[in-house]
Scaffold this motif. Sequence first.
Motif, PDB file in Angstrom:
ATOM      1  N   LEU A  53      -7.805  24.333 -24.477  1.00  0.00           N
ATOM      2  CA  LEU A  53      -7.459  25.109 -25.671  1.00  0.00           C
ATOM      3  C   LEU A  53      -7.218  26.569 -25.289  1.00  0.00           C
ATOM      4  N   GLY A  54      -6.213  27.168 -25.892  1.00  0.00           N
ATOM      5  CA  GLY A  54      -5.974  28.589 -25.628  1.00  0.00           C
ATOM      6  C   GLY A  54      -4.745  29.068 -26.354  1.00  0.00           C
ATOM      7  N   GLU A  55      -4.664  30.388 -26.510  1.00  0.00           N
ATOM      8  CA  GLU A  55      -3.498  30.968 -27.183  1.00  0.00           C
ATOM      9  C   GLU A  55      -2.277  30.819 -26.291  1.00  0.00           C
ATOM     10  N   ASN A  56      -1.113  31.116 -26.865  1.00  0.00           N
ATOM     11  CA  ASN A  56       0.129  31.000 -26.110  1.00  0.00           C
ATOM     12  C   ASN A  56       0.105  31.935 -24.901  1.00  0.00           C
ATOM     13  N   GLY A  57       0.436  31.401 -23.735  1.00  0.00           N
ATOM     14  CA  GLY A  57       0.441  32.235 -22.530  1.00  0.00           C
ATOM     15  C   GLY A  57      -0.924  32.394 -21.891  1.00  0.00           C
ATOM     16  N   ILE A  66      -6.294  14.359 -20.907  1.00  0.00           N
ATOM     17  CA  ILE A  66      -6.347  15.813 -21.075  1.00  0.00           C
ATOM     18  C   ILE A  66      -5.286  16.190 -22.110  1.00  0.00           C
ATOM     19  N   LEU A  67      -5.708  16.860 -23.168  1.00  0.00           N
ATOM     20  CA  LEU A  67      -4.774  17.345 -24.190  1.00  0.00           C
ATOM     21  C   LEU A  67      -4.637  18.851 -24.065  1.00  0.00           C
ATOM     22  N   ILE A  68      -3.401  19.350 -24.015  1.00  0.00           N
ATOM     23  CA  ILE A  68      -3.152  20.799 -24.065  1.00  0.00           C
ATOM     24  C   ILE A  68      -2.717  21.111 -25.487  1.00  0.00           C
ATOM     25  N   THR A  69      -3.435  21.993 -26.169  1.00  0.00           N
ATOM     26  CA  THR A  69      -3.064  22.295 -27.547  1.00  0.00           C
ATOM     27  C   THR A  69      -3.647  23.635 -27.989  1.00  0.00           C
ATOM     28  N   HIS A  70      -3.137  24.153 -29.143  1.00  0.00           N
ATOM     29  CA  HIS A  70      -3.808  25.277 -29.796  1.00  0.00           C
ATOM     30  C   HIS A  70      -4.078  24.946 -31.263  1.00  0.00           C
TER      31      HIS A  70
END
Length: 514
Positions: free
Chosen positions: A36-40, A194-198
Amino acid sequence: MEKVIEMKGITKVFPGTIANDDVNFELLRGETHVLLGENGAGKTTLMNVLYGLYQPEKGDICIKGEKVKIANPNDAIKRGIGMVHQHFMLVHNFTVAENIVLGAEPRKGLKLDINKAIEDVENIAKKYGFNIDPKAVIEDITVGQQQKVEILKALYRGAEILILDEPTAVLTPMEIEELGNIINNLKAEGKSVILITHKLKEVMSMSDRVTIIRRGKVTGIVKTEDTSIDELAELMVGRKVQLTVDKKPSNPGEEILIVENLQAKDGRGLPAVNGVNLKVKRGEILGIAGVDGNGQTELIEVLTGLRKAESGKITLKDKDIFNKSSKEIIDSGVGHIPEDRQKRGLILKYSLYENSILGTHHKAPFSKNKVLDYKKIREYAKRIIKEFDVRTPSDEVPASALSGGNQQKLIVAREISKDPDLLIASQPTRGVDVGAIEFIHKRLVEERDSQKAVLLVSFELDEILALSDRIAVMYDGQVVGVLDRKDADEQKLGILMAGGSLNKLEEEVIKDEQ
């Protein structure tokens, strides 16, 4: 539990930025772990290192306790790692089965054994609970089905670890639910995901653990059952965030925009807007919901003068703006936050002060006798940069130097400061972090409260439901329903977005009540 992946001290540097700064990450067998994390923030970069697309400057990767070097994606696939990218990599005129076996085809002599391919795909789809037709052509199936093809492609190659990059970005609510079921089936088979998302809501419903990355560094690792959406937002952004939109009931007035039987074609010359009728009133936010690719982009391009329509009528405050130029439309009182900020919203090599007056550069006080008044321009730019909290060292830096969220805030600042009668906001929070989302939502509601008309287009259903007073749903180039916010929910909108009818839903509800 067994650790299937350990990434230790991963550092990845690009010119001028440290994308990953001494990052540690681990994945257990049979778990869904969200990055999880903000854009960039460096999420996708870290996974591209794991998948062999990038080589780290330093750090180690271990798979099942063994230290390995992953030189390229083929290495990753051989070691049981599959990655489904945000933008799918499918051959559109091939069938589902042909795409899944591509590069690893079953053969009969020198020829592709298509019957064996179809049988293999049917077996693997059945095993993991996928409902898909192996003989369907990719260009004829939905985006959600295409995503299933990408997942099956990885599983067919023996993936034990599956990386999904922003997997819910283009799915309907029903497809998101289906994806959740697929992930559970994979976990039951001992696979790790593993999911990449915000998207915080999906983090809570789909994951076992969460690793939060901010500005290239890990700021926390938490068990999902021990955390909350508020805590995750704070770890992600670094401060408390107001996640709900605070707005009073709307007080709509006269009709500002009237669209009648609008017809327009896409870039290939095919019908994209197919008889759209819409009305937007002063003092309301009309949201347009729909899955990407159903004519929303072309509709907004026609309304803002970026695309010529075939036929129809567009009236703004009793003035005909059908097929007028962008300049004439802006001068008539339209503000436009475009869906692609870099292509349509900014001139990246221009300074912030130059970008701050795009569209009004020919008007007073910025221009007199066709000569720009840079003193006035810079005073104005500094004022809106401060008012809209655009994080920048100065108004002189080029727009390309800002983060995505700050580029978006500059566009929002410019368009709202034009004081338009109609503000068209297309994907206003795409790819920005929860802090910038909070700010942009607040400003859109303030526009509505100051008796402006707001037309909001978003693929995020949560955003549509949070901001809209009325919701129009687009499917296959048409508005298939308009609901008052109080009558709308995810289920109803999801049915309309998939091309269904609410009459059937109402019949089922009546049956259940009987």
